[in-house]
Design a protein around this motif. Structure first.
Motif, PDB file in Angstrom:
ATOM      1  N   PHE A  64      -6.288   3.034   0.774  1.00  0.00           N
ATOM      2  CA  PHE A  64      -4.950   2.463   1.048  1.00  0.00           C
ATOM      3  C   PHE A  64      -4.536   2.746   2.492  1.00  0.00           C
ATOM      4  N   ASN A 100      -6.205   0.553   4.820  1.00  0.00           N
ATOM      5  CA  ASN A 100      -5.611  -0.795   4.846  1.00  0.00           C
ATOM      6  C   ASN A 100      -4.360  -0.831   5.715  1.00  0.00           C
ATOM      7  N   ASN A 147       0.826  -1.216   0.000  1.00  0.00           N
ATOM      8  CA  ASN A 147       0.000   0.000   0.000  1.00  0.00           C
ATOM      9  C   ASN A 147       0.856   1.260   0.000  1.00  0.00           C
ATOM     10  N   GLN A 205      -6.748   6.929  -2.055  1.00  0.00           N
ATOM     11  CA  GLN A 205      -5.666   6.993  -1.056  1.00  0.00           C
ATOM     12  C   GLN A 205      -6.198   6.672   0.342  1.00  0.00           C
TER      13      GLN A 205
END
Ligand code: ADP
Length: 315
Positions: free
Chosen positions: A131, A134, A110, A128
């Motif tokens: 990500f 995550n 990521n 974004q």
């Protein structure tokens, strides 16, 4: 060679290193067996030379052999214990490295995407955010694992510090249920809760009790089938508070029931590979509950689901 032989006689240091009691430690037992054999041989010599009766000699030799066999079997048990600890350690290292590898790779992947993404059209703020989300999730996973491992180490070494405070368990259950809504929604698992009282005063460490809920509720969701449901109940029974969390997920095979609360235990079904975990959540939950005067138990059938309970004395 001689140094190695003499090393075997430093059994107290060696037994301490293995974490074994003297009567489980192969080095000590081996020394005892040697001494007993010598004493027995000398004893037999005296008995047979003094009384010179065949019956007495046979009797004393038989007794010696039985004694040596008993010590021998203790040595075998001691060696088995050391071997078991070694297998557990290897298994632990392999599970840890395997489990830490996935979230770490996810963070790396990521981060690389964020760094190399040059086309602003391709990399929208919304993307974004996903990500970053995550990364955050992976970090949380790692943090929980490491925190739980540290807590296990503290408990095992008798260094865990428990706060003694009266708090409302009903509020804590409600908070935990709300904290797990996100994880449950991701797996399309519905959480139903029946909290039969507003006030459930218990005494203990609130932070550590949160860890118990994290593990019991977390497991129920983790081992549930997609689009399943879990049922959480809090009730009063015979001066005790009883908590239960039921799922209709993978369940635990009967032959493994006795091992469920053992450290680093994970069932040998495919859920072991499909789900994250190192097998310390229930060990930790049991240790925490025991410290607070509570008890934890469960019922489970493979393929049908599980129900985990705990009881705590009310104050
Ligand atoms: P883990 O981090 O592996 O989930 P736990 O100590 O919480 O470790 O649980 C030990 C093992 O017990 C799990 O790996 C799983 O195999 C089994 N287990 C625990 N809770 C459940 C559940 N609700 N349903 C099915 N299996 C469970």
């Amino acid at each position: 060679m001689l140094a190695k032989f003499l090393d075997d006689f430093r059994f107290i240091t060696t037994c301490k290193k293995y974490g074994l009691g003297l009567w489980q430690c192969p080095n000590f037992l081996f020394l005892m067996m040697g001494l007993i054999t010598i004493v027995a041989m000398v004893g037999t010599f005296f008995v047979s030379s003094r009384f010179a009766s065949e019956g007495t000699t046979v009797m004393s030799v038989t007794l010696e052999v039985v004694f040596i066999m008993i010590i021998g079997s203790s040595i075998i048990r001691g060696v088995e214990k050391v071997a078991e600890a070694n297998i557990m350690k290897t298994e632990f290292i392999s599970i840890i490295s395997h489990q830490m590898c996935s979230p770490l790779s996810a963070i790396k992947w990521n981060m690389e995407v964020i760094e190399t993404e040059s086309d602003p059209k391709e990399c929208l703020p919304e993307k974004q955010a996903v990500f970053l989300q995550n990364i955050k999730k992976s970090n949380e996973q790692m943090l929980k694992m490491v925190t739980d491992l540290l807590e296990v180490a503290r408990i095992d070494q008798g260094k865990a510090v428990f706060e003694e405070k009266i708090f409302n368990l009903a509020d804590l259950v409600k908070e935990s249920v709300s904290d797990f809504q996100g994880m449950a929604a991701e797996k399309k698992v519905k959480i139903e809760s029946q909290i039969e009282m507003d006030q459930a005063s218990v005494c203990g460490d609130e932070k550590k009790m949160r860890v118990v809920f994290d593990n019991l509720i977390g497991n129920a969701i983790k081992y549930s089938k997609e689009e399943g449901k879990i049922e959480i109940k809090l009730r009063r029974d015979d001066g005790k508070i009883i908590f239960s969390v039921q799922d209709w997920g993978v369940g635990i095979p009967r032959f493994q029931h006795s091992k469920v609360f053992e450290k680093f235990f994970r069932t040998k079904n495919e859920s072991r590979y499909r789900t994250d975990g190192v097998g310390i959540g229930l060990y930790l939950a049991k240790a925490i509950l025991r410290h607070c005067g509570g008890k934890v138990w469960f019922e489970s059938e493979a393929g049908e689901g599980s129900i985990f309970y705990f009881s705590l004395p009310t104050v």
